[in-house]
Design a protein around this motif. Structure first.
Motif, mmCIF file in Angstrom:
data_model
loop_
_atom_site.group_PDB
_atom_site.id
_atom_site.type_symbol
_atom_site.label_atom_id
_atom_site.label_comp_id
_atom_site.label_asym_id
_atom_site.label_seq_id
_atom_site.Cartn_x
_atom_site.Cartn_y
_atom_site.Cartn_z
ATOM 1 N N GLY A 144 0.835 -1.195 0.000
ATOM 2 C CA GLY A 144 0.000 0.000 0.000
ATOM 3 C C GLY A 144 0.869 1.245 0.000
ATOM 4 N N ARG A 145 0.688 2.072 -1.002
ATOM 5 C CA ARG A 145 1.527 3.265 -1.131
ATOM 6 C C ARG A 145 1.350 4.215 0.046
ATOM 7 N NH1 ARG A 145 0.168 4.420 -7.548
ATOM 8 N NH2 ARG A 145 1.508 2.774 -8.430
ATOM 9 N N ARG A 146 0.120 4.401 0.471
ATOM 10 C CA ARG A 146 -0.125 5.320 1.586
ATOM 11 C C ARG A 146 0.513 4.812 2.872
ATOM 12 N NH1 ARG A 146 -6.468 5.451 1.262
ATOM 13 N NH2 ARG A 146 -5.981 3.276 0.771
ATOM 14 N N LYS A 147 0.479 3.504 3.058
ATOM 15 C CA LYS A 147 1.081 2.925 4.261
ATOM 16 C C LYS A 147 2.594 3.150 4.277
ATOM 17 C CE LYS A 147 -0.513 -1.016 5.550
ATOM 18 N NZ LYS A 147 -0.822 -2.472 5.598
ATOM 19 N N VAL A 148 3.233 2.948 3.127
ATOM 20 C CA VAL A 148 4.680 3.132 3.048
ATOM 21 C C VAL A 148 5.049 4.603 3.242
ATOM 22 C CG1 VAL A 148 6.686 2.955 1.526
ATOM 23 C CG2 VAL A 148 5.022 1.096 1.608
ATOM 24 N N LEU A 149 4.262 5.505 2.665
ATOM 25 C CA LEU A 149 4.519 6.933 2.863
ATOM 26 C C LEU A 149 4.388 7.317 4.337
ATOM 27 C CD1 LEU A 149 2.665 8.505 -0.214
ATOM 28 C CD2 LEU A 149 5.132 8.358 0.148
ATOM 29 N N THR A 150 3.433 6.713 5.022
ATOM 30 C CA THR A 150 3.251 6.991 6.449
ATOM 31 C C THR A 150 4.438 6.479 7.261
ATOM 32 O OG1 THR A 150 0.843 6.820 6.170
ATOM 33 C CG2 THR A 150 1.700 6.708 8.410
ATOM 34 N N ILE A 151 4.941 5.298 6.903
ATOM 35 C CA ILE A 151 6.132 4.765 7.573
ATOM 36 C C ILE A 151 7.308 5.727 7.397
ATOM 37 C CG2 ILE A 151 7.857 2.916 7.516
ATOM 38 C CD1 ILE A 151 5.583 0.999 6.751
ATOM 39 N N GLY A 152 7.458 6.240 6.180
ATOM 40 C CA GLY A 152 8.529 7.197 5.919
ATOM 41 C C GLY A 152 8.408 8.445 6.774
ATOM 42 N N CYS A 153 7.184 8.909 6.982
ATOM 43 C CA CYS A 153 6.970 10.083 7.840
ATOM 44 C C CYS A 153 7.402 9.788 9.272
ATOM 45 C CB CYS A 153 5.503 10.497 7.808
ATOM 46 S SG CYS A 153 4.944 11.127 6.215
ATOM 47 N N GLY A 154 7.108 8.572 9.741
ATOM 48 C CA GLY A 154 7.525 8.192 11.085
ATOM 49 C C GLY A 154 9.039 8.192 11.233
ATOM 50 N N LEU A 155 9.737 7.702 10.212
ATOM 51 C CA LEU A 155 11.204 7.706 10.239
ATOM 52 C C LEU A 155 11.746 9.134 10.232
ATOM 53 C CD1 LEU A 155 11.899 4.824 7.680
ATOM 54 C CD2 LEU A 155 12.067 4.716 10.172
ATOM 55 N N MET A 156 11.076 9.992 9.496
ATOM 56 C CA MET A 156 11.482 11.397 9.424
ATOM 57 C C MET A 156 11.344 12.072 10.791
ATOM 58 S SD MET A 156 9.892 14.161 6.746
ATOM 59 C CE MET A 156 10.310 15.909 6.827
ATOM 60 N N VAL A 157 10.240 11.819 11.465
ATOM 61 C CA VAL A 157 10.006 12.401 12.791
ATOM 62 C C VAL A 157 11.039 11.894 13.795
ATOM 63 C CG1 VAL A 157 8.393 12.517 14.729
ATOM 64 C CG2 VAL A 157 7.544 12.756 12.391
ATOM 65 N N SER A 158 11.303 10.599 13.770
ATOM 66 C CA SER A 158 12.251 10.025 14.731
ATOM 67 C C SER A 158 13.652 10.596 14.534
ATOM 68 C CB SER A 158 12.269 8.499 14.597
ATOM 69 O OG SER A 158 12.712 8.103 13.312
ATOM 70 N N SER A 159 14.062 10.794 13.286
ATOM 71 C CA SER A 159 15.382 11.372 13.025
ATOM 72 C C SER A 159 15.476 12.792 13.564
ATOM 73 C CB SER A 159 15.675 11.365 11.521
ATOM 74 O OG SER A 159 15.779 10.049 11.032
ATOM 75 N N GLY A 160 14.438 13.583 13.331
ATOM 76 C CA GLY A 160 14.443 14.953 13.824
ATOM 77 C C GLY A 160 14.553 15.019 15.336
ATOM 78 N N LEU A 161 13.842 14.129 16.027
ATOM 79 C CA LEU A 161 13.877 14.123 17.490
ATOM 80 C C LEU A 161 15.257 13.739 18.020
ATOM 81 C CD1 LEU A 161 10.401 12.494 18.282
ATOM 82 C CD2 LEU A 161 11.050 14.911 18.468
ATOM 83 N N VAL A 162 15.903 12.775 17.372
ATOM 84 C CA VAL A 162 17.242 12.369 17.809
ATOM 85 C C VAL A 162 18.238 13.500 17.587
ATOM 86 C CG1 VAL A 162 19.165 10.801 17.353
ATOM 87 C CG2 VAL A 162 16.833 9.909 17.468
ATOM 88 N N PHE A 163 18.160 14.158 16.448
ATOM 89 C CA PHE A 163 19.111 15.225 16.140
ATOM 90 C C PHE A 163 18.943 16.437 17.057
ATOM 91 C CE2 PHE A 163 20.433 12.887 12.544
ATOM 92 C CZ PHE A 163 21.553 13.501 12.008
ATOM 93 N N CYS A 164 17.754 16.648 17.572
ATOM 94 C CA CYS A 164 17.565 17.814 18.441
ATOM 95 C C CYS A 164 17.834 17.491 19.908
ATOM 96 C CB CYS A 164 16.165 18.403 18.271
ATOM 97 S SG CYS A 164 14.832 17.432 18.987
ATOM 98 N N THR A 165 18.181 16.246 20.207
ATOM 99 C CA THR A 165 18.427 15.879 21.606
ATOM 100 C C THR A 165 19.796 15.265 21.855
ATOM 101 O OG1 THR A 165 17.340 13.730 21.227
ATOM 102 C CG2 THR A 165 15.977 15.519 22.101
ATOM 103 N N SER A 166 20.486 14.813 20.814
ATOM 104 C CA SER A 166 21.752 14.106 21.020
ATOM 105 C C SER A 166 22.910 14.837 20.349
ATOM 106 C CB SER A 166 21.658 12.679 20.461
ATOM 107 O OG SER A 166 22.902 12.011 20.567
ATOM 108 N N GLY A 167 24.090 14.705 20.955
ATOM 109 C CA GLY A 167 25.303 15.271 20.375
ATOM 110 C C GLY A 167 26.342 14.214 20.077
#
Length: 455
Positions: free
Chosen positions: A84-107
């Motif tokens: 399902g294309r929409r499902k895969v796009l949603t998974i990608g959004c989750g990965l994007m959010v997780s990366s942003g959170l790690v970069f704003c909290t870790s050095g």
């Protein structure tokens, strides 16, 4: 007014306004994604540099990020039509959010590297992750062939403008936080990555609004709901619609067999196309890897001692110029074809790119940079339209995913090379080599495909 209507028709605004709602949502969500990419790209190298990471390790970081993206993107795009294309796009959004959170909290270098490899962080400002291949394949499903180049042009325009807006806002936000709010440089950069996570959440929300028509079986499902001949049955002519095609002897014509496919679901003909396209696009992206936007920003920052606000404004200008050029590309492709538009517009940008390190002043370097961006992205929409038309429908998502993976692999080697050269004060050679390689790509794409029957 006739003049305004003719302008709207020329730039494809009329076609865009009549496009399906799903097409508008896909364009909009890519816009939010590119805002995030534009913001993070402006500060990524400087953020890593402030964490006392060497230029070589920064280049290695960017290379490994791109390499890590390859496997995930390949799997997600190859199976997007099944899962399902929409499902895969949603998974990608989750990965994007997780990366942003790690970069704003870790050095930590290694934690950031893991977040970049297994998440979605663009080290170059270009597309990363499974998004683009799936979105373009979906747009090709939604849009008639004759309108694809126009829709892809607007798709590119919104993305380029969004990236420019990201660069502008990131530059001025970090400058304000540092000068007015007295935040440290590291904290101001982390705020940008927090915004990156926010854009991922917004993009995920837009993805959930997409309809079933975006799926590979969306059109066929609609046809099943309204089978051919149903309307005819209402006026008594349904029996005139033949159930099977008849041969010369009156017998049912044999149903053509599906050609054999390999493990990736590709026919032999499509496989040959993918190899040729992969080699050519690989050359272009190897060159792009030598001059990722993060290192271009880093070059201008260190070479001319520019503040974040000036950097943001400069790259906002280049991105706006690149965005507007997409509309010119759409008009050109309707007149001379997609392939010639790709080659003739991209070649001048390669020349300007190789000349940037020759400039001794910021004014001249900025002029060359803007001149480069006048045509650097004009090949994007025609290339997407060419691929959508050139590849069969059933194989389009897989092929676009494979092509994107090949491009990412080839692009991944460049940052390490540029990081090595930057550490020794030789970064100018990256610009020159990239320009020469891109010019070679333009000439070869023209040679191989200028006479292709399907463009």
């Amino acid at each position: 007014m006739p003049i305004l209507q003719s302008i709207a028709d020329e730039i494809g605004l009329s076609i865009l306004s009549k496009a399906p709602r799903d097409a508008h949502l896909l364009i909009l969500q890519r816009g939010f994604r590119l805002v995030a990419y534009g913001q993070s790209t402006l500060v990524l190298v400087q953020y890593l540099n402030k964490l006392n990471i060497s230029d070589f390790r920064i280049g290695l970081f960017m290379t490994l990020t791109l390499v890590g993206d390859v496997l995930g993107s390949l799997v997600l795009t190859l199976f997007a039509d099944k899962w399902g294309r929409r499902k895969v796009l949603t998974i990608g959004c989750g990965l994007m959010v997780s990366s942003g959170l790690v970069f704003c909290t870790s050095g930590s270098y290694f934690i950031l590297l893991l977040a970049a490899i297994f998440g979605v962080i663009s080290p170059s400002g270009n597309e990363i992750g499974p998004f683009k291949a799936i979105e373009e394949s979906t747009l090709a499903t939604l849009i008639p062939k004759e309108h694809r180049s126009t829709i892809f042009a607007w798709y590119g325009l919104f993305s380029a403008f969004s990236a420019s807006l990201g660069s502008l806002t990131a530059g001025h936000i970090t400058q304000y936080l540092q000068n007015e709010a007295f935040w440290s440089e590291i904290d101001s950069y982390r705020f940008v990555f927090a915004m990156y996570a926010m854009w991922g959440i917004i993009k995920g929300g837009l993805t959930l609004l997409l309809s079933d028509r975006c799926e590979v079986d969306g059109a066929s499902a609609q046809q099943k709901a309204n089978p051919p001949g149903e309307e005819n049955s209402r006026d008594g002519t349904a029996d005139q619609v033949p159930l099977l095609e008849r041969g010369e002897n009156g017998q049912p014509a044999p149903i053509p067999k599906e050609p054999p496919r390999n493990a990736l679901g590709l026919t032999q003909e499509t496989k040959e196309k993918v190899i040729t396209l992969g080699l050519l696009f690989g050359l272009d992206n190897t060159a792009s890897g030598l001059v990722p936007l993060s290192f271009v920003i880093y070059y201008f920052s260190t070479r001319f001692s520019l503040d974040p606000g000036t950097l943001g404004t400069t790259f906002f200008t280049t991105s706006v110029v690149a965005a507007l050029s997409n509309l010119v590309a759409a008009s050109l492709s309707r007149r001379i074809g997609n392939v010639k538009t790709m080659a003739f517009t991209h070649l001048p940008s390669a020349v300007f790119l190789s000349m940037i390190p020759l400039a001794s002043t910021f004014t001249v370097a900025r002029a060359l940079l803007i001149a480069r961006f006048c045509t650097a992205q004009m090949d994007g929409a025609p290339r997407s339209a060419f691929l959508a038309n050139y590849i069969p429908d059933k194989e389009r998502t897989s092929v676009m995913g494979i092509i994107n993976v090949v491009k990412t692999i080839c692009q991944s080697f460049g940052p390490s090379v540029t990081g090595y050269l930057a550490g020794r004060g030789w970064i100018r050679f990256s610009f020159m080599a990239a320009g020469a390689m891109k010019a070679s790509y333009d000439l070869m794409i023209l040679y191989f495909f200028s006479k292709a029957s399907i463009q």
